[in-house]
Design a protein around this motif. Structure first.
Motif, PDB file in Angstrom:
ATOM      1  N   TYR A   1      22.312  28.452 111.494  1.00 21.96           N
ATOM      2  CA  TYR A   1      22.928  29.260 112.540  1.00 21.96           C
ATOM      3  C   TYR A   1      22.788  28.598 113.907  1.00 21.96           C
ATOM      4  N   TYR A   2      23.798  28.851 114.756  1.00 20.48           N
ATOM      5  CA  TYR A   2      23.802  28.427 116.151  1.00 20.48           C
ATOM      6  C   TYR A   2      24.373  29.571 116.982  1.00 20.48           C
ATOM      7  N   SER A   3      24.067  29.600 118.263  1.00 24.76           N
ATOM      8  CA  SER A   3      24.707  30.542 119.184  1.00 24.76           C
ATOM      9  C   SER A   3      25.030  29.804 120.475  1.00 24.76           C
ATOM     10  N   GLY A   4      25.673  30.531 121.383  1.00 22.04           N
ATOM     11  CA  GLY A   4      26.143  29.926 122.623  1.00 22.04           C
ATOM     12  C   GLY A   4      27.646  29.722 122.599  1.00 22.04           C
ATOM     13  N   GLY A   5      28.245  29.589 123.761  1.00 21.30           N
ATOM     14  CA  GLY A   5      29.680  29.374 123.853  1.00 21.30           C
ATOM     15  C   GLY A   5      30.438  30.670 124.068  1.00 21.30           C
ATOM     16  N   ILE A   6      31.762  30.557 124.099  1.00 28.91           N
ATOM     17  CA  ILE A   6      32.621  31.676 124.458  1.00 28.91           C
ATOM     18  C   ILE A   6      32.525  32.824 123.467  1.00 28.91           C
ATOM     19  N   SER A   7      32.172  32.566 122.224  1.00 26.80           N
ATOM     20  CA  SER A   7      32.079  33.636 121.230  1.00 26.80           C
ATOM     21  C   SER A   7      30.646  33.942 120.835  1.00 26.80           C
ATOM     22  N   GLY A   8      29.673  33.392 121.568  1.00 30.65           N
ATOM     23  CA  GLY A   8      28.266  33.648 121.293  1.00 30.65           C
ATOM     24  C   GLY A   8      27.567  34.184 122.527  1.00 30.65           C
ATOM     25  N   GLN A   9      26.338  33.678 122.771  1.00 33.83           N
ATOM     26  CA  GLN A   9      25.601  34.050 123.973  1.00 33.83           C
ATOM     27  C   GLN A   9      26.090  33.156 125.107  1.00 33.83           C
ATOM     28  N   ARG A  10      26.741  33.775 126.091  1.00 29.73           N
ATOM     29  CA  ARG A  10      27.494  33.000 127.074  1.00 29.73           C
ATOM     30  C   ARG A  10      26.668  32.438 128.226  1.00 29.73           C
ATOM     31  N   GLY A  11      25.339  32.480 128.117  1.00 32.23           N
ATOM     32  CA  GLY A  11      24.505  31.759 129.068  1.00 32.23           C
ATOM     33  C   GLY A  11      24.256  30.328 128.642  1.00 32.23           C
ATOM     34  N   PHE A  12      24.726  29.952 127.446  1.00 26.95           N
ATOM     35  CA  PHE A  12      24.542  28.612 126.905  1.00 26.95           C
ATOM     36  C   PHE A  12      25.891  28.012 126.533  1.00 26.95           C
ATOM     37  N   PRO A  13      26.008  26.689 126.590  1.00 26.08           N
ATOM     38  CA  PRO A  13      27.208  26.038 126.042  1.00 26.08           C
ATOM     39  C   PRO A  13      27.305  26.237 124.529  1.00 26.08           C
ATOM     40  N   GLU A  14      28.433  25.854 123.978  1.00 19.80           N
ATOM     41  CA  GLU A  14      28.699  26.012 122.542  1.00 19.80           C
ATOM     42  C   GLU A  14      27.585  25.398 121.699  1.00 19.80           C
ATOM     43  N   ARG A  15      26.986  26.204 120.791  1.00 19.05           N
ATOM     44  CA  ARG A  15      25.981  25.782 119.809  1.00 19.05           C
ATOM     45  C   ARG A  15      24.651  25.352 120.429  1.00 19.05           C
ATOM     46  N   GLN A  16      24.463  25.525 121.736  1.00 16.27           N
ATOM     47  CA  GLN A  16      23.255  25.008 122.368  1.00 16.27           C
ATOM     48  C   GLN A  16      22.097  25.995 122.373  1.00 16.27           C
ATOM     49  N   LEU A  17      22.335  27.249 122.005  1.00 14.58           N
ATOM     50  CA  LEU A  17      21.223  28.178 121.789  1.00 14.58           C
ATOM     51  C   LEU A  17      20.848  28.083 120.316  1.00 14.58           C
ATOM     52  N   ALA A  18      19.920  27.188 120.022  1.00 16.17           N
ATOM     53  CA  ALA A  18      19.533  26.915 118.632  1.00 16.17           C
ATOM     54  C   ALA A  18      18.260  26.097 118.648  1.00 16.17           C
TER      55      ALA A  18
END
Length: 650
Positions: free
Chosen positions: A518-535
């Motif tokens: 799993y990854y988060s971040g980006g426009i469809s995740g947690q938007r305080g992080f870039p895409e896939r960078q909350l991991a």
């Protein structure tokens, strides 16, 4: 020396005027009307109105034409507008209302004043007569959205006729009539619905045109009615929807012939086959503080004439993710390519209506942050509604063989290390499943309940999805694991503002496939992080994974939680395109181990965004600010994330 010609201010003004007229004519707008020398109407006023605002009455008045034309008051339009205001009050139950008009004259101007004496508002009393046996009077009364004793409203009275008609038709009365009258009294308005049900009917012969052979058999199987069954308007509508959902027809029309007077109603089903060949293509872009990504895709499908329920399809998707710092230097050496080629065979109404079967095969070449992988896969799947169309079940089997290369970061192989020994980096690669080829075999299932009013741009409703996978040697794989990912979304609209909320949880228990992390971040995740960078990040230890730390290379985790709430509202239009804004609060975390997820210890971000709708697309830009967990032992602190995407966040 050349000299500029002299131009007078009057000449410039005249030229500007001509240019303005030319531009207005070119744009299709009429030139401005000059006020005539004689009397002309300049304003309309309404006085004495309390129950209905002037803004609700004035725009419909015909005298606005006189203002636009610079003309004087037309007595005919004045009388018509007086009656128009009176009619608006009568529709609200003010049966004793009086409306008078007066024209106030200036030197060359006129102002019309309408004076309203509202009087009392009548209350409603509902009477329903002629209801046939077997139909509940309480059910019929519930369809009239006016309580006895409530203020009368004509629109609510008139709106009840359609659901009352549907109630009778669904009970078999195909030619039912609703004769509505309002008996007006200054104090009480009696809303009388006289029901003339006619004869109770059954469906007669069903004729299908536009389809033959196997396709005609499938159309008949999709019908929600049968010869001899009781007539129902809902059955006609449901049949039309079911046939159209086959995806084989460009138009579907299911109609009942109610022209006769008998108890048997014939049914006609007229369909027109859609094109058996289809080609599609598309592209997209995305951006965040770390990466820029461009995507293209293309493909096509074909329905064989000898097998009208079978669709063969092929599609290719190519994407490239480029670090922003390389893009600013016009370098692409560190671009991360992603290639997927898929071929599939799908059969509609496989063993029974609405059961879909699919066989898929494909090839992937994917470069992500920590490694590059490639491999072939095959997938088998079955899908069907479980009763209602909004509840869908899908089960399947997946088998893929994965090969890895280009491993980066602290766990990258070192040329100075003896290949006969396994150092810490080697143990980390082994723990992550990157030390050699990996065979993944799993049984998969998903259950989706979609109760949204619009799946693309929802305003109300809920969405629940639960996906599960069981990796096992009995599915042909080398890993044994469970993966479960439930998600819940809720939407509510009030006064033009949409509130959207969601929560998503994921766990992988047992062996963890590196490509399923799993990854988060980006426009469809947690938007305080870039895409896939909350991991989690790669770590030089036997696990290869660290849920916190400053290593820039992410590896993903076995535990996930995402939640958020967002307010969305359109604020204006620009050149006819809707423009809106949103406010959001996102929380999320991804951990190395599934059982390490703690809802009390999430990464939080707040922000806002702006969006514009163009034909077929909603383009959105968001800015998110991280609120907590910014210590040196946490993930790299980007502070603010600027994100660009297409479509709703969720």
């Amino acid at each position: 020396m050349a000299r500029w010609p002299r131009v007078s201010l009057r000449s410039l003004a005249g030229a500007a005027g001509l240019l303005g007229l030319a531009i207005a004519a070119a744009c299709g707008a009429p030139p401005p009307v000059r006020a005539p020398a004689g009397e002309h109407l300049i304003a309309i006023r309404i006085a004495g109105n309390r129950a209905i605002e002037s803004d609700a009455l004035e725009p419909a008045l015909a005298l606005h034409e006189a203002i636009s034309d610079g003309a004087a008051v037309d007595p005919y339009l004045l009388a018509a507008d007086t009656e128009r205001i009176r009619a608006a009050y009568i529709k609200r139950g003010f049966f004793a209302v009086k409306v008078t008009s007066e024209v106030l004259h200036g030197q060359t101007t006129q102002v019309v004043v309408f004076t309203v004496v509202e009087g009392p508002r009548a209350t409603a009393r509902v009477e329903i007569t002629g209801l046939p046996p077997g139909l509940s009077p309480a059910a019929a009364r519930a369809l009239v959205a006016i309580e006895d004793g409530a203020p009368f409203d004509y629109d609510a009275y008139d709106a009840a006729k359609q659901p009352l008609t549907a109630l009778l038709e669904n009970a078999g009365y195909a030619r039912a009539e609703i004769r509505g009258t309002v008996i007006a009294d200054p104090a009480v308005a009696t809303l009388r619905y006289e029901i003339v049900p006619g004869v109770r009917c059954t469906f007669g012969e069903i004729r299908i045109t536009g389809a033959g052979g196997e396709l005609e058999d499938v159309v008949r199987a999709r019908l929600r009615l049968a010869t001899g069954a009781r007539y129902s308007g809902s059955a006609l509508a449901a049949s039309q929807t079911e046939i159209y959902d086959l995806g084989r027809f460009s138009s579907v029309e299911v109609t009942a012939d109610r022209s006769g007077g008998g108890a048997v109603v014939p049914v006609g089903v007229a369909v027109r086959e859609a094109d058996r060949r289809e080609v599609h293509a598309g592209f997209g872009v995305g951006a965040d503080p770390v990466h820029f990504e461009a995507r293209v895709r293309g493909g096509g499908s074909w329905v064989p004439e000898s097998a009208p329920l079978v669709t063969t399809a092929a599609e290719a998707r190519v994407a490239a993710t480029i670090p922003r710092e390389d893009l600013t230097k016009l370098e692409t050496g560190n671009a991360e390519p992603k290639i997927r080629v898929i071929g599939s065979l799908q059969r509609t109404d496989l063993w029974w209506p609405r059961l879909r079967g699919e066989i898929e095969g494909g090839y992937d070449y994917q470069t992500v942050e920590a490694y590059t992988w490639r491999g072939l896969h095959v997938r088998l799947g079955l899908g069907s509604p479980l009763g209602p169309r909004w509840l869908q079940l899908r089960v399947g089997w997946l088998l893929e063989e994965l090969f890895f290369k280009g491993i980066k970061g602290a766990i990258a192989p070192s040329a100075s290390v003896d290949t006969d020994t396994c150092d810490t980096a080697c143990m980390a690669r082994s723990a992550l499943g990157l030390s050699g080829p990996q065979r993944l075999g799993a049984y998969q299932a998903s259950l989706v309940a979609d109760l949204r009013d619009d799946p693309i741009e929802p305003h109300r409703g809920a969405y629940l999805a639960v996906t599960a996978a069981k990796g096992t040697q009995w599915a042909g794989g080398a890993l044994d694991y469970w993966q479960i990912t439930p998600e819940l979304r809720y939407y509510y609209s009030i006064a033009g503002t949409v509130m959207a909320a969601r929560v998503r949880v994921g766990q992988i228990i047992g062996d963890v496939p590196v490509t399923e992390r799993y990854y988060s971040g980006g426009i469809s995740g947690q938007r305080g992080f870039p895409e896939r960078q909350l991991a989690p990040r790669v770590a030089l230890d036997p696990t290869g994974c660290a849920s916190t730390g400053q290593d820039p290379i992410v590896i993903g985790g076995a535990g996930l939680i995402e939640t958020g709430i967002e307010l969305r509202r359109q604020i204006t239009t620009v050149f006819g395109y809707p423009v809106g804004a949103n406010l959001f609060l996102d929380g999320a975390d991804v951990t190395c181990d599934a059982d390490a997820i703690d809802p009390r210890h999430l990464q939080w971000a707040a922000g806002t965004g702006i969006w514009v709708k163009v034909p077929g697309l909603k383009i959105q830009g968001d800015i998110g600010y991280r609120l907590n967990r910014k210590g040196v032992d946490e993930l790299p602190d980007q502070g603010v994330a600027l994100l660009l995407g297409i479509g709703e966040t969720f």
